[in-house]
Design an enzyme around this catalytic site. Structure first.
Site, PDB file in Angstrom:
ATOM      1  N   ASP A 156       0.795  -1.246   0.000  1.00  0.00           N
ATOM      2  CA  ASP A 156       0.000   0.000   0.000  1.00  0.00           C
ATOM      3  C   ASP A 156       0.824   1.291   0.000  1.00  0.00           C
ATOM      4  OD1 ASP A 156      -1.887  -1.960   0.241  1.00  0.00           O
ATOM      5  OD2 ASP A 156      -2.702  -1.300   2.152  1.00  0.00           O
ATOM      6  N   GLU A 170      -4.616  -0.837  -1.214  1.00  0.00           N
ATOM      7  CA  GLU A 170      -5.916  -0.879  -0.542  1.00  0.00           C
ATOM      8  C   GLU A 170      -6.854   0.015  -1.334  1.00  0.00           C
ATOM      9  OE1 GLU A 170      -6.008   0.315   3.592  1.00  0.00           O
ATOM     10  OE2 GLU A 170      -8.191   0.133   3.686  1.00  0.00           O
ATOM     11  N   LYS A 192      -6.733  -4.851  -2.862  1.00  0.00           N
ATOM     12  CA  LYS A 192      -7.335  -5.540  -1.715  1.00  0.00           C
ATOM     13  C   LYS A 192      -8.339  -4.622  -1.025  1.00  0.00           C
ATOM     14  CE  LYS A 192      -3.483  -4.463   1.449  1.00  0.00           C
ATOM     15  NZ  LYS A 192      -4.220  -3.546   2.321  1.00  0.00           N
ATOM     16  N   LYS A 246      -7.734  -4.640   5.134  1.00  0.00           N
ATOM     17  CA  LYS A 246      -6.420  -4.239   5.626  1.00  0.00           C
ATOM     18  C   LYS A 246      -5.401  -5.335   5.300  1.00  0.00           C
ATOM     19  CE  LYS A 246      -8.161  -0.411   7.188  1.00  0.00           C
ATOM     20  NZ  LYS A 246      -8.037   0.758   6.271  1.00  0.00           N
ATOM     21  N   CYS A 300      -2.131  -2.349   7.801  1.00  0.00           N
ATOM     22  CA  CYS A 300      -2.141  -3.288   6.675  1.00  0.00           C
ATOM     23  C   CYS A 300      -0.942  -4.225   6.659  1.00  0.00           C
ATOM     24  CB  CYS A 300      -2.263  -2.515   5.372  1.00  0.00           C
ATOM     25  SG  CYS A 300      -3.898  -1.766   5.197  1.00  0.00           S
TER      26      CYS A 300
HETATM   27  N1  TIU Z   1      -2.609   0.473   4.274  1.00  0.00           N
HETATM   28  C1  TIU Z   1      -3.059   0.750   5.507  1.00  0.00           C
HETATM   29  O1  TIU Z   1      -2.362   0.541   6.492  1.00  0.00           O
HETATM   30  N2  TIU Z   1      -4.323   1.314   5.624  1.00  0.00           N
HETATM   31  C2  TIU Z   1      -4.718   2.137   6.639  1.00  0.00           C
HETATM   32  O2  TIU Z   1      -5.854   2.586   6.680  1.00  0.00           O
HETATM   33  N3  TIU Z   1      -3.780   2.427   7.594  1.00  0.00           N
HETATM   34  C3  TIU Z   1      -3.910   3.302   8.643  1.00  0.00           C
HETATM   35  O3  TIU Z   1      -3.006   3.339   9.471  1.00  0.00           O
HETATM   36  N4  TIU Z   1      -4.954   4.096   8.705  1.00  0.00           N
END
Ligand code: TIU
Length: 221
Positions: free
Chosen positions: A24, A72, A129, A132, A162
């Site tokens: 991500d 994500e 995806k 998370k 994630c």
């Molecule tokens: N990729 C990921 O970690 N998505 C999140 O929403 N992370 C946060 O820390 N918000």
């Protein structure tokens, strides 16, 4: 055999079973104006790891080892977005809303793209995806199995959301996972530190941790 000096002990595998998973590294999390900032986070912390992730990527590519990227994001009709995820809390912007970089965390929008510095190259899978973790409603396990991968190096953001979720999902499915400690970051320094500790505690209950230089040194050896 690849042998990476790691916490809590050496991470050992055959090169043919090793892959890098970059989680991500998207504009929505790293650049101002995206989803991460809409949740109230200071996104500047995450940009600092970009050169280190780039070094890790370059090392895997130079060694001819596979790299998989994740994003994500959700379908434009949001059919893969549970209301529990969309409606949680009171953020200034919700997933699917129009933001400065297009609709927040929607596939095909500029904000959902991987930052240009870490762009995938031809042949590297990019896994979209909705969760998370990378295993929820994706073909990730089949993708790994089809390539013969059993050992994963994890990098990306955010460490405790994630990245950790994916690492735990992978660990439960029988993959050996190592977290690249300086190629991952959190909006919360204490959460990153705690994640590394909880992964490696109890004899590596979730997996291993090592800095990028240790990983690259083992690939070179
Ligand atoms: N990729 C990921 O970690 N998505 C999140 O929403 N992370 C946060 O820390 N918000």
């Amino acid at each position: 055999m690849i042998e990476i000096p790691a916490d809590p002990f050496v991470f050992r595998c055959a090169p043919a079973t090793l892959g890098l998973v970059v989680i991500d590294m998207q504009r929505d999390f790293i650049e101002p104006g995206g989803f991460g900032e809409s949740l109230g986070n200071d996104v500047a912390r995450l940009g600092a790891i970009v050169p280190t992730v780039a070094r890790l990527l370059a090392g895997f590519r130079a060694a001819g080892l596979p790299v998989i990227h994740t994003r994500e994001c959700h379908k434009p009709d949001l059919s893969d977005l549970p209301s529990s995820k969309r409606d949680r809390g009171a953020p200034s912007l919700r997933i699917g809303d129009p933001g400065p970089m297009g609709r927040i965390l929607v596939a095909g929008e500029p904000g959902a793209e991987i930052i240009p510095e870490l762009a995938p190259i031809a042949g590297e899978p990019v896994l979209d995806k909705p969760g998370k973790g990378a295993f929820c409603n994706t073909g990730f396990e089949d993708l790994l199995t089809a390539r013969g991968l059993r050992h994963l190096i994890l990098a990306g953001v955010t460490t405790e959301v994630c990245v950790q979720t994916t690492m735990r999902e992978a660990n439960d499915r029988g993959f050996d996972c190592l977290l690249a400690t300086d190629a991952t970051e959190s909006y919360f320094p204490a959460f990153k530190a705690a994640t590394i500790q909880m992964i490696t505690a109890q004899g590596g209950i979730v997996g291993w941790a090592a800095p990028t230089q240790a990983i690259l040194g083992a690939l070179d050896a």
